[in-house]
Write a protein that holds these residues in place. Structure first.
Motif, short mmCIF file in Angstrom:
data_model
loop_
_atom_site.label_atom_id
_atom_site.label_comp_id
_atom_site.label_asym_id
_atom_site.label_seq_id
_atom_site.Cartn_x
_atom_site.Cartn_y
_atom_site.Cartn_z
N LYS A 130 0.83 -1.22 0.00
CA LYS A 130 0.00 0.00 0.00
C LYS A 130 0.85 1.26 0.00
O LYS A 130 0.53 2.23 -0.66
CB LYS A 130 -0.93 0.01 1.22
CG LYS A 130 -2.14 -0.85 1.08
CD LYS A 130 -3.04 -0.64 2.29
CE LYS A 130 -3.45 -1.97 2.84
NZ LYS A 130 -4.21 -1.88 4.08
N PHE A 131 1.95 1.23 0.74
CA PHE A 131 2.84 2.39 0.79
C PHE A 131 3.38 2.70 -0.60
O PHE A 131 3.38 3.85 -1.05
CB PHE A 131 3.99 2.14 1.78
CG PHE A 131 4.92 3.30 1.92
CD1 PHE A 131 4.64 4.33 2.79
CD2 PHE A 131 6.09 3.37 1.17
CE1 PHE A 131 5.50 5.41 2.93
CE2 PHE A 131 6.95 4.45 1.29
CZ PHE A 131 6.65 5.47 2.18
N VAL A 132 3.87 1.68 -1.30
CA VAL A 132 4.42 1.88 -2.64
C VAL A 132 3.33 2.29 -3.62
O VAL A 132 3.51 3.21 -4.43
CB VAL A 132 5.18 0.62 -3.13
CG1 VAL A 132 5.60 0.75 -4.58
CG2 VAL A 132 6.38 0.36 -2.25
N LEU A 133 2.17 1.62 -3.57
CA LEU A 133 1.07 1.97 -4.47
C LEU A 133 0.67 3.43 -4.30
O LEU A 133 0.50 4.16 -5.28
CB LEU A 133 -0.13 1.05 -4.22
CG LEU A 133 0.00 -0.38 -4.72
CD1 LEU A 133 -1.11 -1.25 -4.15
CD2 LEU A 133 0.00 -0.43 -6.22
N ASP A 134 0.52 3.88 -3.07
CA ASP A 134 0.16 5.27 -2.81
C ASP A 134 1.29 6.22 -3.21
O ASP A 134 1.05 7.32 -3.71
CB ASP A 134 -0.21 5.48 -1.35
CG ASP A 134 -1.55 4.87 -0.98
OD1 ASP A 134 -2.27 4.43 -1.90
OD2 ASP A 134 -1.87 4.84 0.22
#
Length: 181
Positions: A130-134
């Motif tokens: 989620k961190f990378v996607l965001d």
């Protein structure tokens, strides 16, 4: 904070352009040094009249700045337009604990033999993703809703001082990527 290591482009531009799609890179791989960071839950401050805030704002901005330094074209807007679905492969190489080294001292060539390549420990793999996607929103793609295939690995680092790194491979989703019925 993460810093840049390398960038590799397997194919710079997809030369099959038509009126519906702009020329976009077919595959790009970037690697960011540093122990991977996960996206924490949003918090509420009771002191400031129930104000909601994201505790990862500074880390996300540092991540975006690192990606911009690796991919200068990301500074001018997203690389994959909204109409192009993308495939994302994330490999999180987690920092090894000191106990994995001879005499508990980090050093190149001091990693003990016969160690596992992965351990089921925190952080959770979904929060790392989620961190990378965001963080890639409005840089590599307009919104993470464009990601139609996501492959994620969480492993222990085996390279150099084993300090951790994140490898991101993004490509446009092709018809041959569809699963067979």
């Amino acid at each position: 904070l993460p810093t840049k290591i390398s960038r590799r482009m397997d194919s710079i531009v997809d030369l099959t352009t038509d009126d519906d799609h702009e020329a976009t890179p077919t595959t790009q791989t970037i690697e960011i040094a540093g122990n991977p960071v996960c996206l924490p839950r949003a918090r509420t401050s009771w002191k400031c009249k129930h104000r909601h805030y994201n505790p990862a704002t500074k880390a996300l901005q540092a991540f975006k700045n690192t990606v911009k330094s690796i991919l200068p074209e990301a500074q001018f807007g997203y690389i994959y337009p909204r109409t192009i679905p993308v495939t994302l492969t994330l490999i999180f190489y987690m920092k090894r604990p000191n106990r994995d080294f001879i005499n508990n001292q980090r050093g190149v060539g001091r990693l003990r033999q016969d160690l596992p390549f992965s351990r089921s420990r925190v952080p959770d793999i979904d929060n790392l993703a989620k961190f990378v996607l965001d963080g890639l929103n409005e840089l590599l793609y307009q919104d993470d809703r464009q990601v139609v295939k996501l492959t994620v690995y969480k492993l222990l680092d085996n390279r150099g001082l084993c300090e951790g790194r994140t490898t991101i491979t993004i490509s446009s989703f092709q018809e041959q990527d569809l699963p067979l019925p």
